[in-house]
Design a protein around this motif. Sequence first.
Motif, PDB file in Angstrom:
ATOM      1  N   LYS A 357       6.524  -1.178 -20.222  1.00  0.00           N
ATOM      2  CA  LYS A 357       7.208   0.301 -20.599  1.00  0.00           C
ATOM      3  C   LYS A 357       8.220   1.418 -20.424  1.00  0.00           C
ATOM      4  O   LYS A 357       8.138   2.638 -21.425  1.00  0.00           O
ATOM      5  N   ILE A 358       7.750   1.908 -19.585  1.00  0.00           N
ATOM      6  CA  ILE A 358       7.681   2.699 -18.930  1.00  0.00           C
ATOM      7  C   ILE A 358       9.720   2.486 -18.838  1.00  0.00           C
ATOM      8  O   ILE A 358      10.428   2.239 -17.525  1.00  0.00           O
ATOM      9  N   ASP A 359      10.190   4.007 -18.920  1.00  0.00           N
ATOM     10  CA  ASP A 359      11.869   3.877 -18.616  1.00  0.00           C
ATOM     11  C   ASP A 359      12.169   4.766 -17.542  1.00  0.00           C
ATOM     12  O   ASP A 359      11.727   6.493 -17.554  1.00  0.00           O
ATOM     13  N   PHE A 360      12.466   4.584 -16.314  1.00  0.00           N
ATOM     14  CA  PHE A 360      12.174   5.250 -15.205  1.00  0.00           C
ATOM     15  C   PHE A 360      13.403   6.774 -14.327  1.00  0.00           C
ATOM     16  O   PHE A 360      12.880   6.915 -14.005  1.00  0.00           O
ATOM     17  N   THR A 361      14.103   5.800 -15.521  1.00  0.00           N
ATOM     18  CA  THR A 361      14.986   6.785 -15.465  1.00  0.00           C
ATOM     19  C   THR A 361      15.005   8.200 -15.513  1.00  0.00           C
ATOM     20  O   THR A 361      15.903   9.079 -16.444  1.00  0.00           O
ATOM     21  N   LYS A 362      14.098   8.406 -16.881  1.00  0.00           N
ATOM     22  CA  LYS A 362      13.723   9.145 -17.277  1.00  0.00           C
ATOM     23  C   LYS A 362      11.828   9.845 -18.035  1.00  0.00           C
ATOM     24  O   LYS A 362      11.637   9.219 -18.622  1.00  0.00           O
ATOM     25  N   THR A 363      11.938  11.100 -16.811  1.00  0.00           N
ATOM     26  CA  THR A 363      10.353  11.282 -16.702  1.00  0.00           C
ATOM     27  C   THR A 363      11.158  12.944 -16.979  1.00  0.00           C
ATOM     28  O   THR A 363      11.099  13.496 -16.316  1.00  0.00           O
ATOM     29  N   ALA A 364       9.858  13.237 -16.875  1.00  0.00           N
ATOM     30  CA  ALA A 364       9.713  14.889 -17.550  1.00  0.00           C
ATOM     31  C   ALA A 364       7.722  15.023 -16.844  1.00  0.00           C
ATOM     32  O   ALA A 364       7.145  14.560 -17.301  1.00  0.00           O
ATOM     33  N   LEU A 365       7.700  16.459 -16.596  1.00  0.00           N
ATOM     34  CA  LEU A 365       6.664  16.674 -16.111  1.00  0.00           C
ATOM     35  C   LEU A 365       6.724  18.186 -16.440  1.00  0.00           C
ATOM     36  O   LEU A 365       7.229  18.878 -16.655  1.00  0.00           O
ATOM     37  N   LEU A 366       5.416  18.456 -17.237  1.00  0.00           N
ATOM     38  CA  LEU A 366       4.954  19.944 -17.665  1.00  0.00           C
ATOM     39  C   LEU A 366       3.334  20.099 -17.234  1.00  0.00           C
ATOM     40  O   LEU A 366       1.987  19.213 -17.100  1.00  0.00           O
ATOM     41  N   GLY A 367       3.293  21.792 -17.129  1.00  0.00           N
ATOM     42  CA  GLY A 367       2.354  22.209 -16.838  1.00  0.00           C
ATOM     43  C   GLY A 367       1.587  23.186 -16.924  1.00  0.00           C
ATOM     44  O   GLY A 367       2.892  23.944 -17.550  1.00  0.00           O
TER      45      GLY A 367
END
Length: 755
Positions: A357-367
């Motif tokens: 289910k995870i698209d490893f080419t598109k990851t975002a981090l929010l903090g």
Amino acid sequence: MGMDLEYVPAPLKPRLHRRMAQEIGRRIRGTYRYDTAVWRTAIAGLWIVCFLAFSTAVLGIPTGLGKPTDIALAAGAGTVLLAISGNILAVLLALTGLRIPRLFAGCVLSDFGAILLILYYADFEIEAAVVIAVVLALLGALGGLAIGLLRSKRITLGLLLTVAVTFSPLALASGVQELPISESVDINDTEVVPLTASDPGKPGNLAYQTFTYASGTDLHRAEYGKDTSLISSTADASAYIKDWSKLRTLFWGFDYKALPLNGRVWMPEGEGPYPVVLMVHGNHMMEDYSDGGYAYLGELLASRGFIAISLDENFLNYSAWSGIPDNDFKVRTWILLKHLEQLADFSDDPGSPFYQKIDFTKTALLGHSRGGQAVAMAADATRWFKDDPVMAAVNRFNITSVIALAPTDKTIDDQQARLKDINYLTLQGARDGDVHDFYGDRQYIRTSYSQGSSAFKSSLYIADANHSQFNSDWGGYDQTLPAGLFLNRAQIIDADKQRQIAKVYVSAFLETTLHEKEEYQSLFRDYRSGLKWLPDTAYYNRFQSGGYRPVATFDDDRNKNTVELGTAEASGVSWSEELAKDRESKSKATYGVVLERTASKNEEAYYNIKLNDSVRTETALLGADGLTFSMANLNGDISEEMDVPLPPKVEVELTDHNDTSARLTLDEVMDILPLPQTQFTLFPWLEERINDGKYGDLSEAVFQTYEMPFEQFQEEEPELDPDNLTEITFYLDEEGDRIMLDDIGFYDLGIRNTF
């Protein structure tokens, strides 16, 4: 005849110490002789104040047993303290012989002492703690006396005192000094094309499921214990943590060698794969859990096709009972990386809901807060963790986007994150009473792009937003109680409106950078294009991408007569290259040129850059669409005259190789808004006497990016040749106008997201 005389000694007077003992005994026995029914009843008012003081203190340092239990403990502690200390002080007062109601007076002193200690340990300076403690103790005494008088049928006097006590807080409130609010500005959006895309702050069309993954052994939260959907591994942080309290282990049931990987998941239904967005909270009270406070973002993002996960790092947060683990900034980042490692394992497991289910080419981090710094550090993880085995799994994820809500910006191991060709967005409130400086601006400055990169960075400074309201579980106060009660909340935007801003910007940013929807990008170039989605307040935004071609950044040397691509001169202004500074006069690690008009009324005042010949033959102007620069409005300081200063009047002129010139008034393109000014506490006197005087100045250097299309200059002068410019000139037209310029250059709208 002689007579024998018999000596009979006189009766001995009691020895002095016996007399003293008798007197002391007599006075002690009479301790309560003046405490009539009225005064004894009046102690109720003092008990109420003591109870409220203890309740406020305990709610600020929760035990983790729940608010009802904490309040019950506060009631018990307040009652015991008042009973013991009040009676002890009554006895001491009796020994003085003062003819006063001694038990009542002892309780007044007990209230004063308790409040004084609570405030002192809440980072109030001693004089502020004394003043507040005196006021509250007196209010309790007068309120109690009113109760006593009414109970003894002295109705008139009791009512008068009741009215006095009731209206005293109103009188104190009337002393709250608000900074003047600038008149409403009609934002000039006539030159901005409103976005025609759908509102990114509204849910999308996808159904989604919600579940948790966890160790399954959490002692306090069933969703991470027996009710968890998916069992995760634990993480041994012994390489980074050395100081871990035994009380912390007792509370959580684990130590730093077995930290859990707990996450709340919002996942779209469907085959996928979907981009993944990890969200991480900041430092809050450990016992007041933080990870559920971003559900409003998780639900929105999942409905729009993102796997959103809020990470649990509460066990790294501060506790009044067990402190905070050492190295927590670094460990927060490391735990985030361990979650990526865990997700990679889940994705490979056919029995996991994450399978494929995870698209490893598109990851975002929010903090948020410390989490906002952690996500930037995670995107630059090799700076701290290059030899850690976790990097093998982390490298499967292409971290393309980082979002920081009111982030911190500490130096860790003598280093700070530097992002290269990564999309970066930061949001900050001007009324943030916790992270009160715009630290996200520093990370913005340290984020850079290769020429032609499709990535971009953007910042949004929100005049009336605070810190805590970005998290729906943190309440409205940016400081723990009791300090939070003394923060000025009068002009803070409603919580739902503040979170609406976060939803619009976070969603639009991820739609742009992960879903490749170009229609939202203009929101980050100019906030005015999305005003129809945003609450009514003042905004200030910066933008830069790989389409930016610098002319003057002022960071190369301290020679004010030279810039990267030319030479500079000025007339009718005082000018100097200076550090941009925050509220505490600390460096933002970037220089700009500060200009202040000194010319007489009929003289021109300007700052001029003459461009090198290479500007036209190299890349700075080739294909450029307009002039761009960042500017901070430094007009006036309302702390001195308590009046909102008028914004500066700025004109910009371009000159080409034929000496053809075109000049525009800056407010034809975008209004110059007054600089946000914030008084954080209820009283100016208190501003420097709480939290070690950390709040500093009323404002800091806040930049707005201005983009001035060449087409608009050509409307003024059709003969202008933008491909062959030779000069850029900034004019200050009004007496006393003062500005700071940075990042002067050209921009190219031809850069498109190719991701």
